[in-house]
Design a protein around this motif. Structure first.
Motif, PDB file in Angstrom:
ATOM      1  N   ASP A 132      15.324  14.745  40.239  1.00 51.03           N
ATOM      2  CA  ASP A 132      14.177  14.283  41.014  1.00 51.03           C
ATOM      3  C   ASP A 132      13.922  15.234  42.172  1.00 51.03           C
ATOM      4  N   THR A 151      18.329   8.261  35.569  1.00 48.91           N
ATOM      5  CA  THR A 151      17.306   7.282  35.928  1.00 48.91           C
ATOM      6  C   THR A 151      17.396   6.097  34.969  1.00 48.91           C
ATOM      7  N   SER A 156       9.854   4.722  38.447  1.00 50.70           N
ATOM      8  CA  SER A 156       9.553   5.568  39.596  1.00 50.70           C
ATOM      9  C   SER A 156       8.704   4.784  40.578  1.00 50.70           C
TER      10      SER A 156
END
Length: 362
Positions: A132, A151, A156
Motif C-alpha cells: 500500500d 489485505t 480499502s
C-alpha cells in the motif's frame, strides 16, 4: 458484538500499527488481530490527525479512536494505546514523532506492567501492508521488526469514503460486510450532521472539478503560491469564501497565471485577498524564506504544487496594517501564531506556517 482477538504470543512485547483509519474497517481489524496475536501490547498511531475535516480525512482523532475501541472487546482495551500522529513534510520529523510516541508508551507500559526477562530491551514490531501507499514506513524503522500482512478481501477506505459522501445510505448498504457494526452506526449518525452535508457538498464539487480535466491527455499538475506574512508574533490569514474549504482559515494565495512569475503571483494574490496596504517593494524586501510544498495528497483538488514565501514585516508605531477580505477571501485577520488551531486550517496551511517559521528561525 465485537469479534474476539487472540491472546498474545511471544514474538514481540509491542506491536505498532500506523494508519489513517478513515473509516476503520474490517481489514484494519484483521491487522489488529494479527498484531495482538504477535505482541503483548498494540500501539495504534492515527495519521493525519489534528487537521480540518476534509473528504480524505473526514473524522477527528477522537472519533477514529472511539470507532477502533468500539470494534474491540472491552477486555482487550488494556492492551491498546491509540495516539494521534500529525502529518509532517520532513520525513525525519515524522520518524521522530513515531519514535517518541512509541518510546513513551513502551516506557509507561513496561514500568506499569512487565519488564522483559533478563533486563533486555522490549521487542518492538511494526505491522502493515507492503504494497500500500504507506509501505515505506515498514522500511523507516530498521531497529524494529517488520511484519508484512495481506489485505483482507481487497477492502480499502478510499472507495468507502467516495461512496459514503455520494450517498451515505447506499454506501452503508453496499459496504456493510466491510465495516464493524459500531463503525456503520457511527457513519449513519454522522450522515445526519451538518459536517457531513458540508463534506458531501465539497466532495461533489471536487468530483466536478476533476471531471473538467478528465479529457486532458495527462493528469494535470496545478501550480499555486501562498504568502506567510508575519508581524510581531502574528500571521496574516484569510477565511475562505468558497469551496473547497469554505469557512476555514487559510494563507492568502492562489493559482499562478500563465504569464506570471511565481513571486509576482504571490504578491498579487496577497494584496487581492487581504487588501494589505504595503507597497510591493516592501513585501518583496521582507521575504526571508521560501519553499516548495509538493506532497501528492496535499490538495483534494488533485496534484497541486505550491511555493510559499515567508514575509517578515517590521513593527511600527502604527501597529498592524489594516486588512480586509477581498476576491476569494470572506475576511482577513492578524492571528497570534500560538493560537492557530490546525483543525480549522485549510489543507496543509498550518504545516506550511510551521515549516517556514522553523526554516527561517523567526
Amino acid at each position: 458484538m465485537a469479534a474476539p482477538i487472540a491472546r498474545p504470543g511471544t514474538a514481540y512485547d509491542f506491536m505498532v500499527f500506523i494508519g489513517r483509519f478513515r473509516p476503520f474497517h474490517l481489514g484494519h481489524l484483521a491487522v489488529m488481530r494479527q498484531a495482538l496475536a504477535l505482541g503483548r501490547h498494540l500501539i495504534l498511531l492515527v495519521g493525519s490527525s489534528r487537521q480540518a475535516r476534509s473528504h480524505r480525512n473526514p473524522f477527528r482523532f477522537e472519533e477514529v479512536r472511539a470507532c477502533i475501541l468500539g470494534a474491540v472487546p472491552p477486555e482487550e482495551h488494556g492492551r491498546l494505546t491509540i495516539l494521534p500522529l500529525i502529518d509532517r513534510y520532513n520525513d525525519l520529523e515524522w520518524i521522530r514523532d513515531v519514535q517518541a510516541a512509541v518510546h513513551g508508551v513502551v516506557h509507561e507500559v513496561v514500568a506499569r506492567h512487565h519488564r522483559p526477562a533478563g533486563g533486555t530491551e522490549p521487542a518492538v514490531g511494526l505491522i502493515g501492508h507492503s504494497r500500500d501507499h504507506g509501505s515505506h514506513s515498514l522500511r523507516m524503522f530498521p531497529q524494529w521488526g517488520a511484519v508484512d500482512c495481506a489485505t483482507v478481501g481487497g477492502i480499502s477506505a478510499t472507495p468507502i469514503r467516495d461512496a459514503y459522501f455520494s450517498d451515505a445510505a447506499a454506501a452503508l448498504e453496499a459496504w456493510r460486510d466491510a465495516l464493524p457494526a459500531n463503525v456503520a452506526a457511527f457513519l449513519a449518525d454522522f450522515a445526519r450532521s451538518a459536517d457531513y452535508r458540508r463534506l458531501a457538498e465539497e466532495s461533489a464539487y471536487i468530483a466536478r472539478y476533476k471531471a473538467g480535466w478528465a479529457a486532458a491527455p495527462y493528469p494535470p499538475t496545478f501550480l499555486t503560491t501562498d504568502a506567510v506574512v508575519v508581524l510581531s508574533g502574528h500571521v496574516l490569514l484569510v477565511e475562505r469564501r468558497a469551496l473547497p474549504g469554505r469557512g476555514l482559515l487559510a494563507l492568502p494565495g492562489g493559482f499562478v497565471g500563465q504569464h506570471e512569475r511565481i513571486r509576482d503571483a504571490m504578491i498579487r494574490e496577497l494584496r487581492e485577498e487581504t487588501r494589505l496596504k504595503v507597497p510591493a517593494g516592501f513585501l518583496e524586501g521582507g521575504i526571508r524564506a521560501s519553499r516548495i510544498f509538493d506532497h501528492p495528497h496535499r490538495s483534494s483538488r488533485g496534484r497541486t504544487v505550491t511555493q510559499a514565501f515567508l514575509i517578515q514585516l517590521k513593527a511600527t508605531e502604527e501597529g498592524f496594517p489594516k486588512v480586509r477580505g477581498g476576491d476569494d477571501a470572506k475576511s482577513a485577520r492578524w492571528m497570534p501564531i500560538a493560537e492557530i488551531d490546525p483543525e480549522h486550517m485549510f489543507e496543509d496551511h498550518f504545516h506550511i506556517i510551521q515549516t517556514l517559521i522553523a526554516q527561517s528561525g523567526s
